[in-house]
Design an enzyme around this catalytic site. Sequence first.
Site, PDB file in Angstrom:
ATOM      1  N   CYS A  92       0.828  -1.458   0.348  1.00  0.00           N
ATOM      2  CA  CYS A  92      -0.344   0.473   0.014  1.00  0.00           C
ATOM      3  C   CYS A  92       1.092   0.969  -0.067  1.00  0.00           C
ATOM      4  O   CYS A  92       0.417   2.572  -0.595  1.00  0.00           O
ATOM      5  CB  CYS A  92      -0.887   0.128   1.135  1.00  0.00           C
ATOM      6  SG  CYS A  92      -0.535   0.002   2.694  1.00  0.00           S
ATOM      7  N   ASP A 264      -7.344   5.960  -0.724  1.00  0.00           N
ATOM      8  CA  ASP A 264      -7.250   4.510  -0.071  1.00  0.00           C
ATOM      9  C   ASP A 264      -6.953   3.445  -0.908  1.00  0.00           C
ATOM     10  O   ASP A 264      -7.227   3.197  -2.037  1.00  0.00           O
ATOM     11  CB  ASP A 264      -7.634   3.833   0.435  1.00  0.00           C
ATOM     12  CG  ASP A 264      -7.963   3.000   1.505  1.00  0.00           C
ATOM     13  OD1 ASP A 264      -6.677   2.117   1.081  1.00  0.00           O
ATOM     14  OD2 ASP A 264      -8.980   2.517   2.225  1.00  0.00           O
ATOM     15  N   HIS A 266      -6.359   0.009  -0.083  1.00  0.00           N
ATOM     16  CA  HIS A 266      -6.861  -0.829  -0.036  1.00  0.00           C
ATOM     17  C   HIS A 266      -8.224  -1.381  -0.482  1.00  0.00           C
ATOM     18  O   HIS A 266      -8.846  -2.417  -0.410  1.00  0.00           O
ATOM     19  CB  HIS A 266      -6.652  -1.136   1.830  1.00  0.00           C
ATOM     20  CG  HIS A 266      -4.589  -0.464   2.036  1.00  0.00           C
ATOM     21  ND1 HIS A 266      -4.683   0.528   2.833  1.00  0.00           N
ATOM     22  CD2 HIS A 266      -4.561  -1.570   3.130  1.00  0.00           C
ATOM     23  CE1 HIS A 266      -4.328   0.690   3.104  1.00  0.00           C
ATOM     24  NE2 HIS A 266      -3.612  -0.590   3.287  1.00  0.00           N
TER      25      HIS A 266
END
Length: 386
Positions: A92, A264, A266
């Site tokens: 990430c 984000d 993820h």
Amino acid sequence: MGSETNNSLEATLNTLNNTINNTINDYTAGFTEEGKSSIQDGVIEVLGRSYSLPEDKEAYEEDVESFLWFSYRRNFRAIGGTQFTSDRGWGCMLRCIQMLYSHTLIRHAFSRDWRWKFCPKYNAILRDFLDDPNGLYSIQQIAKAGCSAGKDVGTWFGPNTAAQSIRVLSEFHKDLNLNVQVVMDNFMCIEDIVFFSSNEDTGEWVPLLLLIPLRLGLSECNNIYMEPIKACFDLPHNVGAVGGRPNSAFYFIGYQGDRLLYLDPHVTQESLSPDSIDLERIPDESYHTRKVDLLPWEQLDPSIALAFYCRTRNDFDELCGELRADITSGPSSLFEMADERPSYMTPPRRHPLDKLPENYTAEYEDLNTEDAAESDSDGFEIISNS
């Protein structure tokens, strides 16, 4: 030999264990709002742009959607010498530095006001970030660059290692005319930055991406730094920040109230194989999103790297003035600044990669990245499970 084998096995088991933990986190993120808060009506700041919601909702969403969004991918070509065909559970921070650097390249090629639409120049930027071992800023290349800083493929990067990896990779993109500098030890020497941002032959200014890794506390962020961090996102030269909370890395692009706005990474998507798509018009819908989240200040990990882009010397002088006025003054100063190099500091030297021959192919184990390796001892690697 036995010791090396045990160390290798331990590293593999740690990677597997943490990958499982992060995979669980990824799945459960869709079922819980813990650590996230929704955007409210009112003022929201996005990299020097202010929007009032709901009146400016469409303009705000078009702005957010124009950032390139890089997330976990699966089924890409294995990273050289490993079996990794997905970065889920460990990549990430690598995806976050891709987002930050791609926004810098868009700013460099166009302007802050550019909005998502196809054109050959934009397509060429995206091409360099595809999951392709030959891509200049692909997940494979960033992961391999990290190896030179002591980070095995499949282990997590902190903000500092991510910044150093991009600095290394930028050295192989000579025709870009962009200089990447990483401030070390919370000390910014203006004289040295100007030295590295001046063309060695002509003395002309080379556009600059300035990355500033910081440590804002031991295990949590000191509240005294909240306002200076927010002020950074108000500056016109800011191109975001990479950081996160424990177990997750995010690309921060603004704030609302006392919460930081982030993209984000993820979300796991299928990788686009360069062999199966039209590289002259890359299908890019999966690289943009209007979905953003807000992170409460108290959940922010103390390791973060700020980033600023200065196209001209005037831009840099303006940035220095703004940093002095709002960011580096008083008890809440984020880092130190000095016009000239202190006498105890070693004079600057141009990185060996500045002198690479034409068409040189990077072999990352041969690169001299001792500066990046030494920086790991500075303690920026607090985000250990991203």
